[in-house]
Design an enzyme around this catalytic site. Structure first.
Site, PDB file in Angstrom:
ATOM      1  CD1 TRP A 105     -29.352 -11.281  -3.717  1.00  8.54           C
ATOM      2  CD2 TRP A 105     -30.798 -12.819  -4.439  1.00  8.54           C
ATOM      3  NE1 TRP A 105     -28.633 -12.383  -4.060  1.00  8.54           N
ATOM      4  CE2 TRP A 105     -29.482 -13.340  -4.514  1.00  8.54           C
ATOM      5  CE3 TRP A 105     -31.868 -13.614  -4.851  1.00  8.54           C
ATOM      6  CZ2 TRP A 105     -29.227 -14.617  -4.975  1.00  8.54           C
ATOM      7  CZ3 TRP A 105     -31.606 -14.886  -5.319  1.00  8.54           C
ATOM      8  CH2 TRP A 105     -30.300 -15.382  -5.370  1.00  8.54           C
ATOM      9  CG  ASP A 124     -23.627  -8.335  -1.257  1.00 12.46           C
ATOM     10  OD1 ASP A 124     -23.677  -9.579  -1.351  1.00 12.46           O
ATOM     11  OD2 ASP A 124     -23.932  -7.568  -2.192  1.00 12.46           O
TER      12      ASP A 124
END
Lengths: 178, 402
Positions: A105, A124
């Site tokens: 995101w 991540d």
């Protein structure tokens, strides 16, 4: 939704598309091929035994200030997770042996040095248990899970070969938001 | 002149003699009587506890997402009356909810496992556990796509009759897996583009929240097939989205709340999503306060009261724990009380019975607080319950059983 919002989303989409193009596809293949050709040409001229050159974490850019191991660092305005800068990586590098999530995101943060807003990609780093250091939750612009492109509650490791094991979060500058 | 002080060795010897005397006196309190010794301890046989065969009104499940070691998710079962831990289920990576069947005798636990702990082959399953023994029983394999997120109840709901389990998948394609519970069988996977979270509104109907701020109806057939139904107009603005953690205030009606604190009642009428009411959680005197946490609201159906974790804060504080619980009469849209908490809480829930207990927990505390819902006063604290508590799931049963 008003026009300025649409402009911003268009801009985000454009920057993300460019970023994807940089990191994949034919261009990437030729880039890699070029690198191999370079190695093939230069390698015979180099000494046979060389020390392995470590690839350190990417540092701050010159026009930035702040401490990436601190939650109040400007790029972290929308983050929620463990800071990779405290886990062997940096704001834009994954720690060794982890796999960066290919999708994630994005948020928008303002760089206090130049006053510009930048689109930040909160990729991540995956494949190991949670780092557990420097947990940071600031949540600016974060939305619920059913609005995933701007949600920091989702485990974005889902796109990796490593699976869903979340280790830490980075904050990569994609480009200016304005 | 006083007597010569004794040497250190003499003192040591005297002290030992005194201790020996005292020990003998303890071992033989009445030296003159016949020595009597308590009967020798009997050899034991190790046993395993069995619980009652169904959940009791003040039994409660608590999710520990185990944020620092997420392959080790746990579901704790505690007795809030006794203040004791009854048992636990190991629930794998990114543990979400337990699906409590309506009779309170079984839980179905959707879970994700990897063959090598944090890596290897991923396998998602629903495992059935009888309340009586909390041992893993039948299993149903489901697509390895369960959403991995901070848990919320309606990511993995059951139909009201317990016939079907619905699993929210995110890959990032959004789909729903359906499992036939009595048949212990996977039914199928159904795409829900742009929408997620399943809020049940009827025996075979639910409502989803969509990225554009609308609501969409999903219909189920008797064999568990999902078809997408009507969509509402945009009910929520992009700058103030609704949390995916609403409470059900009637069989076909939910109370949603936005990050800024607007209460939005919406449901399904004639198979279409319908906006019913909008009101403010802040009221006229609550400016500067917002709802927040991982489970910010609880609703007690019998009394019509709503309990909301509120904190002082501005935009982007939707995950902040509450420092107070605000109590509302939902039918009248008015606040009845403000209950200050002795320490902040990120989750709140309430038991379903007529003499309810209010439960709160703070993420990271490993402690469940059992409170009086009228005053917020702590009745008891149950400590050492995991680490990162998120979803609290009280028993669906209001009546105790022997």
């Amino acid at each position: 939704m008003n026009r300025p919002d649409m402009n911003r989303i268009d801009r985000i989409t454009e920057i993300m598309a460019r970023s994807a193009a940089r990191n994949s596809s034919r261009r990437s293949f030729f880039g890699r091929l070029g690198a191999w050709l370079t190695v093939g040409t230069v390698a015979p001229l180099l000494p046979v035994s060389r020390a392995y050159a470590a690839k350190g974490p990417q540092a701050l850019q010159p026009q930035e200030q702040g401490d990436p191991t601190s939650c109040d660092y400007w790029r972290y305005c929308g983050i929620d997770g463990f800071l990779c800068a405290c886990c062997g990586g940096s704001a834009s590098s994954c720690p060794p042996g982890t796999e960066p999530s290919p999708i994630t995101w994005v948020g928008t943060c303002r760089n206090p040095v130049d006053g510009r807003a930048y689109i930040i990609s909160y990729n991540d780093c995956c494949g190991k248990a949670a780092c557990g250091r420097c947990q940071c939750g600031r949540d600016e612009g974060a939305t619920p899970t059913y609005q995933p492109s701007t949600s920091n509650d989702l485990d974005w490791c889902l796109g990796t070969q490593a699976g869903i094991a979340y280790h830490c979060s980075t904050s990569v500058v994609l480009g200016p938001a304005d | 002149m006083s007597a010569q002080p004794k040497s250190g060795r003499d003192l040591h010897r005297a002290a030992l003699a005194a201790l020996h005397g005292a020990a003998m006196a303890l071992a033989h309190p009445a030296a003159a009587d016949t020595p009597t010794r308590p009967p020798v301890l009997q050899p034991e046989t190790l046993s395993v506890v069995e619980l009652k065969d169904r959940m009791q009104p003040h039994w409660v499940w608590i999710n520990d997402i185990s944020f620092n070691h997420m392959s080790d998710g746990r579901a704790y079962l505690v007795d809030a009356d006794a203040g004791t831990m009854l048992g636990m289920i190991s629930a794998g990576n990114g543990h979400g909810v337990v699906q409590i069947l309506p009779d309170g005798k079984t839980v179905a636990v959707p879970a994700t496992f990897y063959s090598r702990g944090m890596r290897g082959k991923r396998e998602d399953v629903i495992t059935f556990y009888a309340i009586r023994d909390l041992a893993p029983g039948a299993e149903v394999s489901i697509p390895p796509k369960r959403i991995q997120t901070i848990p919320f109840l309606n990511a993995e709901p059951l139909t009201d009759d317990g016939r079907f389990s619905l699993i929210y998948n995110f890959t990032p394609e959004q789909t729903i897996s359906v499992v036939d519970i009595p048949a212990r069988k996977f039914v199928g996977e159904f795409a829900t583009p742009g929408c997620g979270a399943m809020h049940m509104t009827g025996p075979r109907q639910f409502m989803m929240q969509c990225a554009d701020g609308s609501l969409q109806v999903g219909q189920m057939s008797e064999d568990g097939q999902i078809t997408l139904g009507a969509t509402s107009a945009t009910l929520f603005r992009p700058e103030d989205p609704a949390s995916e953690r609403p409470v059900r205030i009637a069989p076909a009606r939910y109370l949603f709340f936005t990050y800024a604190g607007e209460a939005v009642e919406a449901g399904v009428k004639a198979d279409r999503p319908a906006l019913i009411a909008r009101w403010s959680l802040q009221g006229t005197d609550g400016a500067g306060w917002r709802p927040g946490g991982t489970q910010p609201m609880a609703y007690h159906t019998a009394s019509g009261r709503l309990y909301v974790l509120m904190h002082k804060g501005g935009p982007n504080t939707q995950k902040e724990p509450g420092s107070e619980i605000w109590v509302y009469d939902v039918a009248k849209h008015i606040r009845l009380a403000r209950l200050p908490l002795d320490h902040p809480a990120s989750s709140v829930a309430i038991s379903a019975d007529a003499a309810p207990l209010l439960y709160t927990a703070l993420f990271g505390s490993g402690m469940l607080d059992v409170r009086d819902p009228a005053s917020g006063r702590v009745i008891r604290k149950i400590a050492g319950i995991g680490s990162d508590l998120t979803v609290i799931q009280p028993s669906p049963l209001a009546e105790a059983t022997p």
